[in-house]
Design an enzyme around this catalytic site. Structure first.
Site, PDB file in Angstrom:
ATOM      1  N   ALA A  85      12.079  -4.151  -4.832  1.00 14.11           N
ATOM      2  CA  ALA A  85      12.108  -5.552  -4.392  1.00 14.11           C
ATOM      3  C   ALA A  85      10.768  -5.888  -3.764  1.00 14.11           C
ATOM      4  O   ALA A  85      10.273  -5.134  -2.917  1.00 14.11           O
ATOM      5  CB  ALA A  85      13.219  -5.761  -3.367  1.00 14.11           C
ATOM      6  N   THR A 128       0.822  -1.218   0.000  1.00 13.07           N
ATOM      7  CA  THR A 128       0.000   0.000   0.000  1.00 13.07           C
ATOM      8  C   THR A 128       0.857   1.270   0.000  1.00 13.07           C
ATOM      9  O   THR A 128       0.705   2.136  -0.872  1.00 13.07           O
ATOM     10  CB  THR A 128      -0.907   0.004   1.252  1.00 13.07           C
ATOM     11  OG1 THR A 128      -1.620  -1.222   1.266  1.00 13.07           O
ATOM     12  CG2 THR A 128      -1.869   1.156   1.255  1.00 13.07           C
ATOM     13  N   GLU A 135      -7.292  -4.079  10.897  1.00 13.99           N
ATOM     14  CA  GLU A 135      -6.650  -5.218  10.260  1.00 13.99           C
ATOM     15  C   GLU A 135      -7.378  -6.509  10.662  1.00 13.99           C
ATOM     16  O   GLU A 135      -8.026  -6.556  11.712  1.00 13.99           O
ATOM     17  CB  GLU A 135      -5.204  -5.337  10.761  1.00 13.99           C
ATOM     18  CG  GLU A 135      -4.411  -4.069  10.666  1.00 13.99           C
ATOM     19  CD  GLU A 135      -3.426  -4.095   9.522  1.00 13.99           C
ATOM     20  OE1 GLU A 135      -3.311  -5.126   8.852  1.00 13.99           O
ATOM     21  OE2 GLU A 135      -2.776  -3.066   9.314  1.00 13.99           O
ATOM     22  N   VAL A 174       5.648   7.837  12.268  1.00 13.29           N
ATOM     23  CA  VAL A 174       4.761   8.354  13.321  1.00 13.29           C
ATOM     24  C   VAL A 174       3.672   9.229  12.703  1.00 13.29           C
ATOM     25  O   VAL A 174       3.971  10.228  12.051  1.00 13.29           O
ATOM     26  CB  VAL A 174       5.549   9.178  14.368  1.00 13.29           C
ATOM     27  CG1 VAL A 174       4.610   9.675  15.468  1.00 13.29           C
ATOM     28  CG2 VAL A 174       6.676   8.359  14.970  1.00 13.29           C
ATOM     29  N   ARG A 194       3.119  -8.983  -9.542  1.00 15.02           N
ATOM     30  CA  ARG A 194       2.247  -7.869  -9.141  1.00 15.02           C
ATOM     31  C   ARG A 194       3.033  -6.552  -9.106  1.00 15.02           C
ATOM     32  O   ARG A 194       2.566  -5.507  -9.558  1.00 15.02           O
ATOM     33  CB  ARG A 194       1.651  -8.160  -7.757  1.00 15.02           C
ATOM     34  CG  ARG A 194       0.533  -7.223  -7.358  1.00 15.02           C
ATOM     35  CD  ARG A 194       0.318  -7.240  -5.879  1.00 15.02           C
ATOM     36  NE  ARG A 194       1.573  -6.933  -5.186  1.00 15.02           N
ATOM     37  CZ  ARG A 194       1.668  -6.618  -3.901  1.00 15.02           C
ATOM     38  NH1 ARG A 194       0.598  -6.581  -3.170  1.00 15.02           N
ATOM     39  NH2 ARG A 194       2.841  -6.344  -3.342  1.00 15.02           N
ATOM     40  N   ALA A 213      13.597  19.590  -4.591  1.00 19.37           N
ATOM     41  CA  ALA A 213      14.796  18.852  -4.162  1.00 19.37           C
ATOM     42  C   ALA A 213      16.045  19.358  -4.862  1.00 19.37           C
ATOM     43  O   ALA A 213      17.154  19.144  -4.399  1.00 19.37           O
ATOM     44  CB  ALA A 213      14.616  17.367  -4.431  1.00 19.37           C
ATOM     45  N   GLY A 224       1.741   8.857  10.188  1.00 18.84           N
ATOM     46  CA  GLY A 224       1.615   8.864   8.722  1.00 18.84           C
ATOM     47  C   GLY A 224       1.981  10.183   8.085  1.00 18.84           C
ATOM     48  O   GLY A 224       3.131  10.615   8.115  1.00 18.84           O
ATOM     49  N   GLY A 242     -12.628  -2.527   6.660  1.00 17.04           N
ATOM     50  CA  GLY A 242     -11.204  -2.339   6.334  1.00 17.04           C
ATOM     51  C   GLY A 242     -10.519  -1.274   7.166  1.00 17.04           C
ATOM     52  O   GLY A 242      -9.370  -0.927   6.909  1.00 17.04           O
ATOM     53  N   LYS A 286       5.132   4.512  18.520  1.00 14.91           N
ATOM     54  CA  LYS A 286       5.182   5.896  18.034  1.00 14.91           C
ATOM     55  C   LYS A 286       5.538   6.878  19.161  1.00 14.91           C
ATOM     56  O   LYS A 286       6.369   7.768  18.973  1.00 14.91           O
ATOM     57  CB  LYS A 286       3.843   6.266  17.384  1.00 14.91           C
ATOM     58  CG  LYS A 286       3.566   5.448  16.114  1.00 14.91           C
ATOM     59  CD  LYS A 286       2.126   5.599  15.660  1.00 14.91           C
ATOM     60  CE  LYS A 286       1.846   4.788  14.415  1.00 14.91           C
ATOM     61  NZ  LYS A 286       0.409   4.659  14.129  1.00 14.91           N
TER      62      LYS A 286
HETATM   63  N1  HSE Z   1      -2.299   0.830  12.169  1.00 13.66           N
HETATM   64  C1  HSE Z   1      -2.009   2.207  12.329  1.00 13.66           C
HETATM   65  C2  HSE Z   1      -3.255   2.959  12.764  1.00 13.66           C
HETATM   66  C3  HSE Z   1      -1.491   2.884  11.096  1.00 13.66           C
HETATM   67  O1  HSE Z   1      -4.320   2.372  12.923  1.00 13.66           O
HETATM   68  O2  HSE Z   1      -3.139   4.150  12.981  1.00 13.66           O
HETATM   69  C4  HSE Z   1      -0.074   2.604  10.832  1.00 13.66           C
HETATM   70  O3  HSE Z   1       0.725   2.998  11.895  1.00 13.66           O
END
Ligand code: HSE
Length: 459
Positions: free
Chosen positions: A62, A32, A209, A151, A68, A52, A153, A206, A224
């Protein structure tokens, strides 16, 4: 820090305005976030080059699923199934590690550093657990390990804390840094549903997980906040000292009572410097927390993330945004790539240190044990509805020098001979409340275990 020679520096120099060659990136893992990184780099390539000062190109990928991956990147990008080949490739300047976990990812990151390559990673577990080893190796080799995506995202909290707030003595950080649990808590509150009902729905949609353990047990948030605490206080990462409680035991009743008292319950990662204790230290903890509904951070709902930082000069600052997802996380990965591209040829001693403080100046400020933590508490007691019960409870709290801030009693139902009492305390030391709860639970009129949730006013 000595200026260890960089391996093959990309062609060109800005000194006479000559055109610089591309930074060549090897991507480990194109799931993802890797896919998002590829898309963002390609879509915004002109802007990114202008920022930049040179192009940034993914030249090798890799992934175990080669077919895919090939389909994903198209012509012109080499795809292999063995990440070690990317790490060993002398044409690669920067390795982006998006494999996750502490196994092969650690090996590959250390190997890339050993090869003199810069590393960009989104791997919070790796840095929270092995960060000291990785940063030490990187400093010795004169390379950068950039980790904005690890941390919250897409929220640029590492950059803010490490650079924007560098004038400050950071007093504390409190963050909603796990979107899955924030989504679950928001739904539990808004729809008055039980934890397991919302979790099942979140998995179906979704948002959670298939195996949500790391999120709901607080481990992800703990990774984090461990990283943030190291940057805030200039200490090594100390994940093993982080106190972690998830949200699995949280009941809808407590969310409702908290709301009646003007609070919301959030899973917070908290790092707080303590100056009142001797020899000093800091608190490092993740747990469900009541916070006043009037605070801005209390209205952070759904899967969104927010980090509140209190600095001595700046006061409160808050950073908000998406903490997960392909392009929000890619936004942080690409920002790190741009940083690396800009700093590529600089003297390593002049770069922003990995943990914001010079490596040789890290402090040994200890993490305080959980029983020394200082906070306020929400207590819920199931009690027999008879005279003297509240008096007994408040006497025990007074004996423990615990002061009550607010109280609420549920109206007993018709013919019901028991009820709930909810007490909010002022700040106290955790070991005092633990001792008081033990005595309260021993009362005959207290009919079940006391529910205890920490409360922070975030002032
Ligand atoms: N699984 C994390 C969350 C996202 O639910 O915030 C990735 O760190």
């Amino acid at each position: 820090m000595s200026g260890a020679p960089l391996h093959s520096a990309p062609a060109g120099s800005t000194a006479r305005g000559e055109k610089l060659g591309p930074v060549r990136v090897g991507l480990l893992g194109i799931g993802t976030v890797g896919g998002g990184t590829f898309d963002v780099l390609r879509r915004n390539q002109d802007e990114i080059r202008r920022r930049a000062g040179r192009p940034i190109e993914i030249v090798r990928v890799a992934d175990l699923d080669v077919a895919r991956a090939r389909e994903r990147v198209g012509e012109g990008v080499d795809v292999v199934d063995d990440a070690r080949r990317v790490v060993a490739d002398p044409d690669i300047d920067v390795v982006v590690e998006l494999i996750g976990g502490c196994g092969i990812a650690r090996e590959l990151v250390l190997a890339a550093i050993e090869q003199g390559k810069h590393v960009v990673t989104a791997n919070k577990a790796l840095l929270a657990v092995h960060g000291n080893e990785i940063f030490r190796a990187a400093s010795q080799r004169g390379v950068m390990v950039a980790f904005e995506a690890a941390v919250a995202g897409g929220v640029p909290i590492i950059k803010a804390l490490r650079e924007g707030l560098t004038a400050n003595r950071i007093e504390w950080i409190a963050g909603i840094i796990n979107g899955t649990t924030n989504f679950i808590l928001s739904e539990m509150r808004e729809r008055k549903l039980a934890f397991h009902v919302v979790l099942a729905e979140a998995q179906r949609l979704g948002y959670a997980e298939a195996d949500p353990t790391f999120d709901i047990e607080g481990m992800d948030a703990a990774h984090k906040i461990t990283i943030l605490s190291a940057i805030a206080f200039g200490v090594p990462v100390q994940f093993d000292k982080c106190h972690v409680e998830g949200i699995t035991q949280l009941q809808a009743d407590d969310i409702r009572y908290a709301e009646q008292l003007g609070y919301r319950i959030k899973l917070l990662g908290i790092a707080r410097r303590r100056t009142d204790s001797s020899p000093g230290g800091f608190e490092l903890r993740v747990h469900p927390t009541l916070i006043p509904a009037s605070r801005l951070i209390a209205s952070v709902e759904g899967a969104m993330n927010a980090v509140l930082v209190k600095g001595d000069a700046v006061g409160h600052t808050m950073y908000y945004g998406k903490g997960a997802g392909a392009e929000p996380t890619a936004s942080a990965v690409v920002a790190d790539l741009v940083d690396v591209a800009r700093m590529f040829t600089s003297d390593p001693g002049n770069r922003v240190p990995h943990l914001a403080f010079q490596a040789e100046s890290l402090s040994d400020l200890p993490v305080l044990p959980i029983d020394a933590v200082q906070t306020a508490y929400y207590l819920r007691l199931r009690v027999a509805d008879q005279p003297g019960v509240l008096a007994d409870v408040t006497r025990i709290l007074a004996d423990g020098e615990i002061s009550i801030d607010a109280a609420l009693q549920r109206e007993p139902g018709e013919g019901e001979n028991q009820t709930d009492i909810i007490l909010l305390t002022h700040r106290t030391i955790e070991r005092r409340i633990v001792a008081a709860i033990e005595r309260i639970e021993a009362l005959e009129t207290v009919l079940s275990r006391v529910v205890r949730i920490r409360l922070e006013d975030l002032q």
